[in-house]
Design an enzyme around this catalytic site. Structure first.
Site, PDB file in Angstrom:
ATOM      1  CB  SER A 185     -13.997  -4.227   0.445  1.00 15.77           C
ATOM      2  OG  SER A 185     -12.781  -3.683  -0.011  1.00 15.77           O
TER       3      SER A 185
ATOM      4  N   GLY B  48     -18.733  -2.717   0.620  1.00 18.08           N
ATOM      5  CA  GLY B  48     -18.811  -2.735  -0.836  1.00 18.08           C
ATOM      6  C   GLY B  48     -17.924  -1.686  -1.469  1.00 18.08           C
TER       7      GLY B  48
ATOM      8  CE1 TYR C 117      -3.201  -2.877   0.344  1.00 21.71           C
ATOM      9  CE2 TYR C 117      -3.381  -2.453   2.693  1.00 21.71           C
ATOM     10  CZ  TYR C 117      -3.739  -3.186   1.584  1.00 21.71           C
ATOM     11  OH  TYR C 117      -4.645  -4.218   1.710  1.00 21.71           O
TER      12      TYR C 117
END
Length: 332
Positions: free
Chosen positions: A209, A212, A61
């Site tokens: 997530s 969504g 990341y």
């Protein structure tokens, strides 16, 4: 599927974690001071006083900057934070995606670099981010077990692996957790055998997530409103007719949440918690974090769970969660 306390040998973990990825890239820009304030607030209020706050990051990341950002917060609150990070996805110049590695030499090299970036002596949960098709999973997990025996990591995890891979890995060492995209928009883990394998082997499920990718709580009315520097603009579920179709589920969930006097995000997160998974939503803003934290106190009745399942059965989610190239590494 094991409870968190069982999977992590008695660790008392917060029922809601924090995904740090968006603090560094993918989801558009944001105010730097607000990002740091959000992370600080999560550590202060992310769990009860006797719980550890779960923070999830990864070496890729940024690339390679998210761990540096998170590190000082972990160092200053080491007894308060349960730190998870990941290895195996390679990033090149300009942030290019350069494949996956899981060979033993790289596993150990990546771990040392993560420890250095984070500024800590050990990692609580170390995941293989994606399975390396060139390296047998047994070899990767043996290297992870050696790191565990050396005290550099406490628990071993896998991410987006197949049920077969998980079973093979579990014969080499105890796998504490599997990380998988799991939400009201993504329930494939319930039917592809991975959830069954987690239950069979006593492995915790960590849901990334869980909102969504923000679709449930977004303010966008059309695809054109998504900023060009936001990764979601290029994902199949956020494009064209798929975006319009998927807002039908969002609208229905918001209506149900409104009847309960809560936000749709709170409903979605508590649904994941009620599936006995640990959701790790991310945000760059304190107001959204406060809303997310409120999900822990939400109650969803048996009848409401049935209503939610009916929605999932009748409103089909359109579009894959990644493009074809990225989907190739899922369920490997």
């Amino acid at each position: 599927m094991a409870s968190l306390s069982v999977a992590f040998k008695g660790e008392n973990l917060s029922p809601l974690g924090f995904g740090a990825m968006g603090l560094s890239e993918f989801y558009g820009s944001g105010d730097e001071e607000e990002k740091l304030a959000t992370l600080k607030l999560f550590i202060a209020e992310g769990g009860s006083p006797n719980q550890k706050c779960v923070i999830d990051t990864a070496d890729c990341y940024g690339p390679y900057t998210n761990e540096i950002l998170v590190g000082p917060f972990v160092q200053q609150n080491r007894d308060r934070v349960f730190l998870a990070t990941k290895f195996s996805i390679l990033r090149g110049p300009g942030g290019s995606w350069d494949g996956v590695r899981g060979d033993p030499e790289y596993v150990k090299e990546a771990c040392e670099k993560s420890l250095e970036r984070l500024g800590v002596d050990y990692i609580d949960l170390y995941y293989q981010h994606r399975v390396d098709p060139k390296t047998p999973i047994e070899e990767t997990v043996r290297a992870l077990k050696e790191l565990q025996d050396a005290g550099k990591i406490r628990h071993i995890g896998l991410s987006e692996c197949s049920a077969d891979t998980l079973r093979r890995a579990s014969k080499v060492a105890k796998i504490a957790a599997v990380q998988w995209e799991y939400s009201l928009f993504t329930t494939d883990i319930e039917t592809n055998g991975v959830l069954d394998a987690c239950k069979e082997l006593g492995i915790a499920l960590v849901a990334y997530s869980p909102l969504g990718r923000g679709m449930i709580g977004c303010d966008w009315k059309t695809e054109s409103e998504i900023p060009v520097d936001d990764y979601r603009k290029y994902l199949p579920r956020f494009k064209g007719e798929a975006f319009v179709a998927n807002m039908k589920l969002v609208t229905s969930l918001r209506e149900l949440a409104s009847k309960k006097g809560i936000s749709a995000n709170q409903l979605a997160l508590k649904w994941v918690i009620d599936q006995e998974a640990l959701p790790i939503p991310g945000t760059k803003r304190t107001k959204y974090l406060k809303d997310n934290l409120g999900s822990v106190n939400v109650e969803i009745s048996k009848e409401e769970h049935a209503e939610i399942r009916k929605l999932l059965d009748t409103i089909e989610v359109e579009g894959q969660r990644y493009d074809e190239s990225q989907m190739a590494s899922v369920n490997a």
